[in-house]
Design an enzyme around this catalytic site. Structure first.
Site, PDB file in Angstrom:
ATOM      1  N   ALA A   1       8.482  16.519  -0.443  1.00 29.28           N
ATOM      2  CA  ALA A   1       9.635  16.276   0.189  1.00 29.28           C
ATOM      3  C   ALA A   1       9.256  15.550   1.311  1.00 29.28           C
ATOM      4  O   ALA A   1       8.081  15.783   2.108  1.00 29.28           O
ATOM      5  CB  ALA A   1      10.883  17.308   0.000  1.00 29.28           C
TER       6      ALA A   1
ATOM      7  N   CYS B   1       4.627  -0.316  -1.668  1.00 31.53           N
ATOM      8  CA  CYS B   1       4.911  -1.234  -3.250  1.00 31.53           C
ATOM      9  C   CYS B   1       5.197  -0.116  -3.997  1.00 31.53           C
ATOM     10  O   CYS B   1       6.348  -1.002  -4.289  1.00 31.53           O
ATOM     11  CB  CYS B   1       3.256  -0.329  -3.294  1.00 31.53           C
ATOM     12  SG  CYS B   1       1.801  -1.565  -2.530  1.00 31.53           S
TER      13      CYS B   1
ATOM     14  N   LEU C   1      -4.800   1.725  -6.574  1.00 34.24           N
ATOM     15  CA  LEU C   1      -5.388   2.202  -5.424  1.00 34.24           C
ATOM     16  C   LEU C   1      -4.114   2.334  -4.471  1.00 34.24           C
ATOM     17  O   LEU C   1      -3.102   1.622  -3.881  1.00 34.24           O
ATOM     18  CB  LEU C   1      -5.498   0.605  -4.109  1.00 34.24           C
ATOM     19  CG  LEU C   1      -6.809  -0.195  -5.381  1.00 34.24           C
ATOM     20  CD1 LEU C   1      -8.078  -0.849  -3.912  1.00 34.24           C
ATOM     21  CD2 LEU C   1      -8.034   1.001  -5.529  1.00 34.24           C
TER      22      LEU C   1
ATOM     23  N   ASN D   1       3.767   2.806 -10.611  1.00 38.72           N
ATOM     24  CA  ASN D   1       4.539   2.912  -9.638  1.00 38.72           C
ATOM     25  C   ASN D   1       5.970   3.639  -9.475  1.00 38.72           C
ATOM     26  O   ASN D   1       6.686   3.886  -8.353  1.00 38.72           O
ATOM     27  CB  ASN D   1       4.587   1.643  -9.267  1.00 38.72           C
ATOM     28  CG  ASN D   1       3.154   1.768  -8.363  1.00 38.72           C
ATOM     29  OD1 ASN D   1       2.571   2.550  -7.926  1.00 38.72           O
ATOM     30  ND2 ASN D   1       3.355   0.839  -7.077  1.00 38.72           N
TER      31      ASN D   1
ATOM     32  N   ARG E   1       4.446  -0.738   7.008  1.00 38.66           N
ATOM     33  CA  ARG E   1       5.336  -1.934   5.899  1.00 38.66           C
ATOM     34  C   ARG E   1       6.751  -0.670   5.642  1.00 38.66           C
ATOM     35  O   ARG E   1       5.855   0.477   5.184  1.00 38.66           O
ATOM     36  CB  ARG E   1       4.440  -3.256   5.789  1.00 38.66           C
ATOM     37  CG  ARG E   1       4.102  -4.131   5.414  1.00 38.66           C
ATOM     38  CD  ARG E   1       3.736  -4.877   4.831  1.00 38.66           C
ATOM     39  NE  ARG E   1       2.033  -3.941   4.644  1.00 38.66           N
ATOM     40  CZ  ARG E   1       1.229  -4.787   3.658  1.00 38.66           C
ATOM     41  NH1 ARG E   1       1.659  -5.512   2.806  1.00 38.66           N
ATOM     42  NH2 ARG E   1       0.756  -3.833   3.363  1.00 38.66           N
TER      43      ARG E   1
ATOM     44  N   THR F   1       0.713  -7.126  -8.202  1.00 38.38           N
ATOM     45  CA  THR F   1       1.306  -6.581  -8.688  1.00 38.38           C
ATOM     46  C   THR F   1       2.360  -7.521  -8.961  1.00 38.38           C
ATOM     47  O   THR F   1       3.013  -8.390  -8.268  1.00 38.38           O
ATOM     48  CB  THR F   1       2.218  -5.716  -8.211  1.00 38.38           C
ATOM     49  OG1 THR F   1       1.192  -4.732  -7.784  1.00 38.38           O
ATOM     50  CG2 THR F   1       3.284  -4.685  -8.871  1.00 38.38           C
TER      51      THR F   1
HETATM   52  C1  UGA Z   1       0.839   3.266  -4.380  1.00 37.40           C
HETATM   53  C2  UGA Z   1       0.678   3.911  -5.318  1.00 37.40           C
HETATM   54  O1  UGA Z   1      -0.381   5.683  -5.183  1.00 37.40           O
HETATM   55  C3  UGA Z   1      -0.886   3.519  -6.189  1.00 37.40           C
HETATM   56  O2  UGA Z   1      -1.543   3.418  -7.309  1.00 37.40           O
HETATM   57  C4  UGA Z   1      -1.028   1.907  -6.515  1.00 37.40           C
HETATM   58  O3  UGA Z   1      -1.776   1.331  -6.680  1.00 37.40           O
HETATM   59  C5  UGA Z   1       0.055   1.321  -4.738  1.00 37.40           C
HETATM   60  O4  UGA Z   1       1.746   1.718  -4.605  1.00 37.40           O
HETATM   61  C6  UGA Z   1       0.396   0.052  -5.015  1.00 37.40           C
HETATM   62  O5  UGA Z   1       1.138  -0.907  -5.665  1.00 37.40           O
HETATM   63  O6  UGA Z   1      -0.270  -0.984  -4.582  1.00 37.40           O
HETATM   64  P1  UGA Z   1       0.276   3.233  -1.573  1.00 37.40           P
HETATM   65  O7  UGA Z   1       1.576   2.485  -1.138  1.00 37.40           O
HETATM   66  O8  UGA Z   1      -0.884   2.745  -0.599  1.00 37.40           O
HETATM   67  O9  UGA Z   1      -0.642   3.189  -2.591  1.00 37.40           O
HETATM   68  O10 UGA Z   1       0.802   5.046  -0.968  1.00 37.40           O
HETATM   69  P2  UGA Z   1       1.439   6.370  -2.097  1.00 37.40           P
HETATM   70  O11 UGA Z   1      -0.180   7.887  -1.529  1.00 37.40           O
HETATM   71  O12 UGA Z   1       1.117   6.506  -3.118  1.00 37.40           O
HETATM   72  O13 UGA Z   1       2.584   7.101  -0.933  1.00 37.40           O
HETATM   73  C7  UGA Z   1       3.132   6.245  -1.319  1.00 37.40           C
HETATM   74  C8  UGA Z   1       4.467   6.569  -0.060  1.00 37.40           C
HETATM   75  O14 UGA Z   1       5.673   7.842  -0.683  1.00 37.40           O
HETATM   76  C9  UGA Z   1       4.211   7.042   1.400  1.00 37.40           C
HETATM   77  O15 UGA Z   1       5.347   6.769   2.133  1.00 37.40           O
HETATM   78  C10 UGA Z   1       4.095   8.206   0.745  1.00 37.40           C
HETATM   79  O16 UGA Z   1       4.665   8.907   2.419  1.00 37.40           O
HETATM   80  C11 UGA Z   1       5.552   8.376   0.354  1.00 37.40           C
HETATM   81  N1  UGA Z   1       4.719  10.172  -0.564  1.00 37.40           N
HETATM   82  C12 UGA Z   1       3.908  10.325  -1.924  1.00 37.40           C
HETATM   83  C13 UGA Z   1       6.379  10.983  -1.018  1.00 37.40           C
HETATM   84  O17 UGA Z   1       7.228  10.897   0.374  1.00 37.40           O
HETATM   85  N2  UGA Z   1       5.754  12.071  -1.410  1.00 37.40           N
HETATM   86  C14 UGA Z   1       4.686  12.247  -2.407  1.00 37.40           C
HETATM   87  O18 UGA Z   1       4.744  13.420  -3.106  1.00 37.40           O
HETATM   88  C15 UGA Z   1       3.584  11.156  -2.518  1.00 37.40           C
END
Ligand code: UGA
Length: 434
Positions: free
Chosen positions: A252, A260, A153, A208, A327, A121
């Site tokens: 929430a 990320c 991902l 993102n 992280r 990224t």
């Molecule tokens: C995120 C993106 O979803 C991917 O598409 C992207 O490729 C990746 O970043 C990246 O840039 O490499 P990731 O950080 O692995 O992926 O995790 P997510 O599942 O997106 O969750 C991110 C954060 O948001 C977590 O802390 C999760 O607990 C939080 N979250 C997610 C919420 O608080 N509420 C939600 O409804 C969804």
């Protein structure tokens, strides 16, 4: 076509293994010798469901290998995926020094036409910098193209995300590079969107930040819900039923963490500043997210009044379920605050305890890591749910109640049904619900 993957961190490892599984001939390289040695033996240095078996399968098949030798990997490859890390600098911008040094190495080993694909990224215009760097440092007349192929991902579901993408974005300048990348992703040909390079780079950042915005938005609504009789889970459901909004990323809780979203939102703010575009909207997204942990700690204080000498069980340390990654996990700030307040902490996570130990070592009786969640809640004055692992959703609540000194649950992820837990005799606090 031989594909080289430079950097076998999270993105690189998944990319190398999955491209090999699609049938390509792949070689991965990294400056970290230990990662390469382990990978060569079929051991994955990260916890990612399904990745290790796929690594072993493709090593055995013979179309995946790992090397310590960056220069040889570059020379042997027709396509190079640059997956080196881009850490965050003090001012929020991404540190591009590894991308730059990789570009120089590519320049010095440009023995035949190569497509250099940026996968990390990166800020918009990075491909142009890669191109300029290779042009400046290359010795002979070696030909090359640069391209952007951002990854989407998610940790915990990375293999499935790679193998069933919503879209494959290919940012190119030439038809030659386009043909190469379209061929690599032939299996997903219906999902390919070809754009220019700046657009591809911006699609990643815009996606993102938009997802982060959704999360901060629902967390803001949760605060409103707490001041009224509304239930944020149903607000999110009601909003999500509108197909234009969609129900995903409206959970929430304690806000977004990981490697990320926090970094990418800040990087995009910085990109805006550099380009003279005020992205105040995203500053607010970041501010709301950072404030989540404070509002959670306020709940803990409301339930316990004085934290000093209280036994507090923390269930969940990873930034989200199905990963060992801590992280930017909310657990870090939470533990620090509770430590400062003088609590006795009992910590449990199915996967992330080793990582947490490395920054918060065991220090009994103040900090104790436990074998299982039941051990953690023993004699506790409160249980804090910080990561929504399935294991916690299906925990034996009557047993938990019997083990605790005071049956108080402060659920940062809305894992339980308020009525059900209260009927069992718990005092229960959650997010955006009464
Ligand atoms: C995120 C993106 O979803 C991917 O598409 C992207 O490729 C990746 O970043 C990246 O840039 O490499 P990731 O950080 O692995 O992926 O995790 P997510 O599942 O997106 O969750 C991110 C954060 O948001 C977590 O802390 C999760 O607990 C939080 N979250 C997610 C919420 O608080 N509420 C939600 O409804 C969804």
């Amino acid at each position: 076509m031989k594909i080289g993957v430079i950097g076998t961190g999270y993105v690189g490892m998944v990319t190398a293994v999955c491209l090999a599984d699609l049938g390509h001939d792949v070689i991965g390289t990294d400056i970290d010798k230990e990662k390469i040695d382990k990978a060569s033996q079929g051991i994955c240095h990260i916890y990612e469901p399904g990745l290790e078996p796929l690594l072993q399968k493709n090593l055995e098949k013979g179309n995946l290998s790992f090397s310590h030798d960056l220069e040889e990997t570059i020379r042997a490859s027709d396509v190079l995926f640059v997956c080196v890390n881009t850490p965050q600098r003090e001012d929020g911008s991404a540190d591009m020094c590894y991308v730059e040094s990789t570009s120089r190495s590519i320049a010095e080993n440009l023995n035949k036409y190569k497509v250099v694909v940026e996968k990390s990224t990166v800020p918009v215009k990075t491909s142009m910098w890669i191109k300029r760097t290779i042009s400046l440092y290359k010795k002979g007349g070696g030909e090359f193209d640069v391209a952007s192929n951002p990854e989407f991902l998610r940790e915990g579901t990375a293999v499935a995300d790679f193998m069933h993408p919503d879209r494959v974005i290919i940012g190119v300048e030439t038809k030659r590079a386009e043909d190469v990348l379209v061929k690599i992703y032939d299996t997903f040909k219906d999902k390919i969107l070809v754009t220019n390079i700046d657009t591809a780079e911006l699609i990643k950042h815009a996606s993102n930040s938009f997802l982060a915005l959704k999360i901060s938005y629902i967390n803001l609504m949760a605060e409103l819900c707490e001041k009224t009789d509304a239930d944020v889970e149903l607000v999110a459901k009601g909003m999500g039923l509108d197909e234009r909004i969609g129900e995903r990323f409206l959970r929430a809780g304690l806000g977004y963490g990981g490697s990320c979203f926090p970094k990418d939102v800040r990087a995009l703010i910085k990109i805006g500043e550099d380009l003279g575009v005020d992205l105040a909207l995203l500053k607010e997204v970041d501010r709301i997210n950072t404030s989540r942990i404070q509002s959670y700690i306020a709940k803990v204080k409301k339930a316990l009044w004085i934290i000093k000498d209280k036994k507090v069980a923390v269930l969940g340390l990873a930034f989200k379920p199905e990963t060992d990654d801590i992280r930017n996990a909310p657990s870090i700030a939470l533990i620090e605050e509770l430590q400062n307040e003088g609590a006795f902490l009992r910590l449990y996570d199915p996967e992330a305890m080793d990582n947490m130990r490395s920054i918060t070592p065991e220090d009994p009786p103040k900090i104790v890591y436990t074998e299982n969640p039941y051990d953690a809640v023993k004699d506790a004055n409160a249980v804090l749910i910080v990561t929504e692992w399935e294991e916690f959703r299906f925990i034996d609540l009557p047993k938990v109640k019997d083990l605790m000194a005071n049956p108080i649950i402060i659920d940062g992820r809305n894992v339980f049904d308020p009525e059900e837990v209260r009927n069992l005799g718990f005092e229960y606090y959650s997010v955006g619900r009464q």
